[in-house]
Design an enzyme around this catalytic site. Structure first.
Site, mmCIF file in Angstrom:
data_model
loop_
_atom_site.group_PDB
_atom_site.id
_atom_site.type_symbol
_atom_site.label_atom_id
_atom_site.label_comp_id
_atom_site.label_asym_id
_atom_site.label_seq_id
_atom_site.Cartn_x
_atom_site.Cartn_y
_atom_site.Cartn_z
ATOM 1 N N ASP A 339 134.002 99.410 160.538
ATOM 2 C CA ASP A 339 132.639 99.149 160.997
ATOM 3 C C ASP A 339 132.652 98.022 162.025
ATOM 4 O OD1 ASP A 339 131.156 101.003 159.679
ATOM 5 O OD2 ASP A 339 130.678 99.738 157.966
ATOM 6 N N LYS A 340 131.761 98.118 163.003
ATOM 7 C CA LYS A 340 131.676 97.052 164.013
ATOM 8 C C LYS A 340 130.940 95.842 163.462
ATOM 9 C CE LYS A 340 128.592 97.117 167.363
ATOM 10 N NZ LYS A 340 127.910 95.796 167.317
#
Length: 854
Positions: A339-340
């Site tokens: 995930d960013k």
């Protein structure tokens, strides 16, 4: 003070704990429920809650635990204990009382060590479970606080929202309907809608919505009688453990086959089977003891201890293992989909200057967005928007009468607001495309809004659309709020480190491609960002070209939760071991699908329940450090497997060939028992050994393990026969003293073998842990003293011959180390070459052991 909690007859006691009363509380009208529970939508006071908790007990299911005594007795039951017990009985029958007592000591010592270490491992897992305990948002004394779910009591008011595991049986209070997943409890595959007044049960998951509820049953009194478990049982068996246990089965079969040969030869030669005059051994007794010594008695204990110690080490790095098998899976990960937000970035949003439509004042855009936010939910976007208000009191003149929380499908929040003069209006904030689609002024503003969003995205800003609806319900787009989430300081270096370890990091984000591309550029990931919206139906079978595009992508933008599952599936079909991070309830399928699902810091209960690893600290570095640690654990297991096979082959082949060729028993039954007792006791320390993690993902390579262990085993037999030749022919010693020499040689050389198998390079390339060499040195000093003085167990040989055996064993140890290196070079020439080329690197002395995953 909440007055209704002080009613004289309101006290909840065990009188309502029976099944009928509980079922009644599930369906009676809400006013009657509140009266029965002595509570209200304002919840209980802290004092009253503590009283009820003392009366009803904690909100947990008391596990039925086997008594420690019965658990200890369990170590005397099973195929391996049966064989040792048979040897004890047989020794007593034939009158070999010395053998009887020594074997009895072996039996009890194995049981005590296994019991103690397994108990320590169990305590470690229990401690990890406690760190993953579910929390609940509870209203106590009129204020919202966060408590451990075990502290809930009937009458408590709790708030459940998207992703929460319902911590107790409760009735829904006023609010919007919610969707509840009860599949873990009832087997229903689809979420069911629950409206105010209806019941939700402990262990179910909130899939959509947010609402306050009133607890009416806790612990064993809940409708289903149990809560959802976040942590699976500690005895989960991984692929690696299965492989090692298969090795154990192989060694048992080999031992039984060679022992059968010894018995047949004894029968042919007319040797005594049951009764024999000392110093001769009965063939059956000797064969039985040899079998016991050859079987890897300590293997299950070593596996459990190594895994449990590894789990504790990972916990120190803020990574909680929800099942021990995840350690092996994490060691093999070669693609990590991260995930960013919060993992690659700081998740600390700052608000930029808004883009306004139709000259709407910037302060008005921020105010309306703030009204569509809720500070108590601690959402980072909401907090950033509220923090953008110039005046903290700006929202005081407004009352939010209805709030629709964010969910991954609708991608917006919405609030119905009442002003001080009684007028109502609605505000919404969310993904720009979603807010635009709601707006009546869409056509006239879309080009300008899209241009603004793209410009923000090119600078790495996320965009948040804001709209407002008047009393007639006509939505009007107000503007765009830019939010910036800077990359983590060490993220770029961590990604570079991951690449050096053979792990490809792929960014996964719901942001636009331009934002993803800019963030990817800052992190050094690459510019090949794939638009996930183009993946289409996630259930379809991808073409080879599309699958290759997914495999080669540096990241994915505009990702919905269902895309994550599809990405994992395609990468697995391409032969990768995939790690996937997630935090939301809709991430659960992808986390389960991944070889190693990782719930990031702050993840929902549902995501944590589905994941193999739960992170307690944010950032990618936690994951990479966990991968390093898991590879070290894998190395320790690998070292033990090679050692165990080599030692079993050494003892079995030496005994069988000596009896068949020289008609000579090189060691007595007592000596075999002593070797097994000392070696098994010390080898547990391998769980704490120092190792270097490999610079490539781990994979079980049976050909390598069997090849190296077989070479070491055969060389050990050759060296043993060399000592026999020196004693018999050169020094003309009597066979009783030769047996003692052989005993000491097998004991010393056997333990020295672990220092060979623990490294792929020369034995000095990695310094052993103090606990390992102290354990080995201690047991071998004891073995030497027994050989020197006899102690009524064997013929004493004195210090001169003991020193001779040590020098002889150390000389062969140095030779075996060179033979080991040659074996690796032959069995795996490519990796041996890479090891020499990388000799200056930190892991040069321990390059990877890997094979094809097909």
């Amino acid at each position: 003070m909440i007055t209704n909690t002080m009613k004289p007859k309101a006290r909840v006691s065990n009188s309502i704990s029976n099944r009928d009363a509980k079922d009644d509380l599930k369906s009676i009208p809400m006013p009657e429920l509140e009266e029965r529970l002595g509570s209200s939508p304002d919840g209980l006071s802290q004092v009253e809650a503590q009283k009820r908790l003392a009366e009803n007990g904690p909100n947990e299911i008391e596990e039925k635990k086997t008594s420690l005594f019965l658990k200890f007795l369990g170590y005397f039951w099973g195929p391996i204990p049966w064989m040792i017990e048979a040897a004890v009985v047989l020794s007593a029958v034939v009158g070999h009382w010395l053998d009887f007592f020594i074997i009895l000591v072996l039996l009890f010592s194995n049981a005590v060590v296994a019991f103690w270490e397994e108990r320590q491992a169990g305590n470690a897992i229990d401690a990890l479970k406690a760190r993953l305990a579910i929390n609940a948002k509870v209203k106590r004394g009129g204020k919202w606080i966060t408590l451990a779910a075990r502290e809930l009591t009937p009458g408590d008011v709790i708030r459940v929202r998207l992703g929460d595991i319902v911590p107790a049986d409760a009735r829904l209070l006023e609010g919007d309907p919610v969707e509840v997943d009860q599949s873990a409890l009832t087997g229903e595959s689809l979420p069911v809608e629950r409206k105010p007044g209806e019941a939700v049960f402990s262990g179910s998951i909130i899939r959509q919505g947010e609402i306050d509820t009133m607890v009416y049953a806790t612990g064993a009194n809940t409708y289903f009688g149990k809560t959802a478990q976040l942590v699976q049982e500690a005895h989960t068996v991984s692929h690696f453990q299965r492989a090692v246990l298969k090795i154990g089965d192989y060694l048992i079969v080999l031992a039984l086959a060679l022992v059968a040969v010894i018995i047949v030869v004894g029968l042919v030669r007319g040797e005594p089977m049951l009764f024999a005059m000392p110093p001769q051994e009965p063939v059956l007794l000797f064969a039985l003891i040899l079998t016991v010594a050859a079987i890897p008695v300590a293997m299950p204990t070593v596996l459990s201890v190594t895994m449990a110690v590894g789990a504790r080490l990972l916990a120190k790095k803020e990574a909680i293992v929800t099942r021990l098998a995840a350690i092996e899976e994490l060691a093999g990960v070669d693609v990590l989909c991260s995930d960013k937000t919060g993992t690659l970035t700081q998740n600390k949003l700052t608000l930029g200057d808004p883009f306004s439509v139709n000259d709407t004042p910037a302060d008005q855009i921020i105010l309306d967005a703030a009204l569509a936010s809720r500070a108590e939910d601690k959402d980072t976007i909401d907090l950033a928007v509220i923090g953008g208000l110039k005046n903290d009191q700006a929202t005081k003149g407004y009352q939010v009468v209805h709030f629709l929380p964010f969910d991954p499908v609708h991608k917006r929040t919405e609030a119905t607001v009442r002003t001080a003069d009684g007028k109502q209006f609605k505000v919404a904030k969310g993904a720009p495309q979603v807010i635009l689609a709601m707006s009546t002024n869409l056509d006239e503003i879309m080009p300008a809004v899209e241009k603004a969003v793209n410009e923000f995205a090119a600078r790495g800003f996320r965009s948040l659309g804001v709209a407002r609806a008047d009393q007639e319900g006509q939505w009007r787009f107000l503007g765009v709020l830019p939010l910036f989430d800077p990359p983590r300081e060490q993220a770029k270096a961590t990604i570079a480190s991951a690449r050096q370890m053979g792990v490809q990091v792929k960014m996964v984000t719901g942001d636009q491609i331009a934002i993803a591309r800019e963030t990817s550029r800052q992190l050094g990931l690459g510019a090949n960002i794939l638009d996930a919206s183009g993946l289409g139906d996630t259930k379809r079978h991808e073409t080879a070209q599309s699958a290759e595009a997914i495999e080669n992508a540096d990241g994915f933008a505009q990702v919905f939760p269902e895309h994550k599952y599809h990405i994992v599936d395609v990468l697995q079909q391409r032969g990768h071991i995939v790690g996937m991070t997630g935090d939301g309830v809709n991430d659960a399928p992808a986390l389960k699908k991944a070889d190693c699902g990782i719930a990031v810091s702050g993840a929902t209960d549902a995501a944590r329940a589905a994941a193999s690893i739960v992170l307690l600290a944010p950032g990618l570095s936690v994951i990479i450090e966990s991968i390093k640690e898991s590879r070290k654990i894998f190395q320790r297991m690998n070292s033990y497997a090679i050692y165990r096979i080599a030692e079993t082959l050494r003892v079995l082949l030496l005994m069988t060939l000596s009896i068949l060729i020289f008609r000579f028993y090189p060691v007595t039954a007592v000596m075999i028992v002593m070797i097994a007792l000392l070696n098994d006791g010390a080898i547990l320390s391998i769980a704490y050994d120092n190792v270097h993690y490999n610079d490539k993902p781990e994979a079980w390579n049976m050909r390598m393990v069997l090849g190296v262990s077989t070479v070491l085993g055969i060389i050990g037999v050759v060296s043993a026969f060399g000592l026999f030749y020196l004693g018999e022919v050169v020094f003309r010693l009597d066979r009783d003293r030769i047996q003692t020499l052989m005993y000491l040689k097998l004991s010393v050389a056997g333990h020295l073998t672990i220092f060979l198998t623990r490294t792929r390079g020369p034995f000095w390339s990695i310094r052993p842990a103090r606990i390992l060499w102290v354990a080995v040195l201690g047991t071998q000093i004891l073995a030497t003293l027994i050989a020197v003085y006899g102690l009524s167990l064997m013929t004493p040989i004195g210090w001169e011959w003991a020193l001779f055996v040590w020098v002889y064993a150390l000389g062969w140890f140095l030779l075996n180390d060179r033979v080991k290196l040659l074996a690796y070079r032959i069995l795996d020439p490519a990796k041996s070459t890479s090891r020499r080329l990388a000799a200056a690197g930190p892991t040069a002395c321990h390059p990877p052991i890997q094979t094809d995953r097909t």
